[in-house]
Design a protein around this motif. Structure first.
Motif, short mmCIF file in Angstrom:
data_model
loop_
_atom_site.label_atom_id
_atom_site.label_comp_id
_atom_site.label_asym_id
_atom_site.label_seq_id
_atom_site.Cartn_x
_atom_site.Cartn_y
_atom_site.Cartn_z
N VAL A 152 0.84 -1.20 0.00
CA VAL A 152 0.00 0.00 0.00
C VAL A 152 0.87 1.25 0.00
CG1 VAL A 152 -1.53 1.38 1.46
CG2 VAL A 152 -2.06 -1.03 1.03
N ARG A 153 1.91 1.25 0.82
CA ARG A 153 2.81 2.40 0.89
C ARG A 153 3.61 2.56 -0.40
NH1 ARG A 153 2.96 4.31 6.11
NH2 ARG A 153 4.82 5.53 5.65
N CYS A 154 3.97 1.45 -1.03
CA CYS A 154 4.65 1.54 -2.32
C CYS A 154 3.76 2.19 -3.37
CB CYS A 154 5.06 0.14 -2.81
SG CYS A 154 6.39 -0.63 -1.85
N GLY A 155 2.45 2.07 -3.18
CA GLY A 155 1.49 2.64 -4.12
C GLY A 155 1.01 4.02 -3.74
N SER A 156 1.72 4.70 -2.84
CA SER A 156 1.45 6.10 -2.48
C SER A 156 0.24 6.30 -1.59
CB SER A 156 1.30 6.98 -3.74
OG SER A 156 2.45 6.91 -4.54
N CYS A 157 -0.26 5.24 -0.97
CA CYS A 157 -1.29 5.36 0.05
C CYS A 157 -0.63 5.12 1.41
CB CYS A 157 -2.43 4.40 -0.21
SG CYS A 157 -3.36 4.77 -1.74
N ALA A 158 -1.43 5.11 2.47
CA ALA A 158 -0.86 4.99 3.82
C ALA A 158 -1.57 3.91 4.60
CB ALA A 158 -0.95 6.34 4.55
N ASN A 159 -0.99 3.56 5.74
CA ASN A 159 -1.52 2.49 6.58
C ASN A 159 -2.38 3.04 7.71
OD1 ASN A 159 1.72 0.94 6.38
ND2 ASN A 159 -0.04 0.57 5.07
#
Length: 285
Positions: A152-159
């Motif tokens: 998810v973080r690699c895809g520019s979103c966050a946890n």
């Protein structure tokens, strides 16, 4: 409520995930790879058949390492990079037997995590003109929580929360069980004063109660757009707001433009479309 995966947790997950995937695939031994001359060395490339965002390098590297440390991996792209169709992502050299045993294990991780990252980037691009951050949820594939949240973080979103242990999210059933939002928040502040606390609300009255009780992060669950806008404007600077529930890719920009701080989406991880990958061994000729 944004959290990050601790480095030690990530390392442990990679090692554990790969060991489990090797055990389920290789079992007592790769009977087909055993047909190949053990001295034969080869070179292979992994190609992606469509445009996408790449994620999963730690799992891929660990897959080849655990199967056979003699396998050498050279990457031709960066983690989180958007690549075009037919891009050569990486090259592997070493014993043919080991390479073919590790092939599907490594590609399963790469295709799944790249699929997550690709979807996340597509969604993130839709709200890039706003300050809203897209968050994942705990709706992950069993046993793959850390891996998917990494992607998810690699895809520019966050946890959002990593699990039940690193944040408090008081939802409808918790409120019912505790008696009220106020009672639930008060209890949470007593038992876990330093833990991030969020309250799920379904009406403007519940938002007011949650803020009065001291919640600083409010989830707006399936709020109508007008109500969401009104709440965000009224309590701006007092609390952070997260839109959730029934949100489609087409609605993202409109919801982000209300000024909410976050939008949480289970679809980022639970509905995975794997990347289409292919591994090809180089012809000796």
């Amino acid at each position: 409520m944004m959290n990050q995966i601790p480095a030690a947790t990530l390392r442990q997950a990679v090692t554990r995930n790969v060991a489990a995937s090797i055990a389920e695939d290789e079992g007592s031994g790769d009977r087909t790879a055993a047909l190949i001359d053990p001295e034969r060395k080869v070179e292979a490339s992994v190609i992606i058949r469509h445009a996408g965002v790449i994620a999963g390098r730690p799992w891929v590297d660990e897959s080849f390492r655990q199967v056979d440390p003699q396998l050498a991996v050279t990457w031709h792209c960066n983690e989180g990079q958007q690549v075009d169709a037919d891009t050569n992502l990486l090259t592997i050299t070493g014993p043919a037997r080991s390479l073919l045993t590790a092939e599907r294990i490594a590609l399963n991780w790469l295709q799944t995590l790249s699929g997550v990252a690709t979807r996340c980037r597509s969604y993130a691009d839709r709200v890039a003109h706003t300050q809203t951050q897209l968050l994942d949820t705990r709706k992950t594939l069993p046993g793959m929580r850390i891996a998917q949240k990494y992607a998810v973080r690699c895809g520019s979103c966050a946890n959002h929360r990593i699990g039940l242990y690193d944040g408090i999210l008081i939802k409808e059933n918790h409120i019912t069980s505790c008696g009220s939002i106020t009672a639930a928040v008060e209890r949470a502040r007593e038992t876990s004063p330093d833990v991030p606390l969020e309250v799920e609300t379904e009406t403007e009255a519940q938002v007011a109660e949650a803020i009065a009780a001291g919640a600083d992060h409010i989830m707006l669950d399936e709020f109508p757009l007008e109500s969401m806008t009104r709440v965000v404007e009224r309590y701006s600077g007092i609390a952070r707001f997260e839109a959730s529930g029934g949100i489609t890719e087409q609605k993202l920009a409109t919801i982000a433009e209300t000024g909410v701080d976050f939008i949480s989406l289970g679809v980022l991880t639970k509905d995975v479309t794997a990347a289409d990958l292919s591994l090809r061994i180089k012809d000796d000729d």
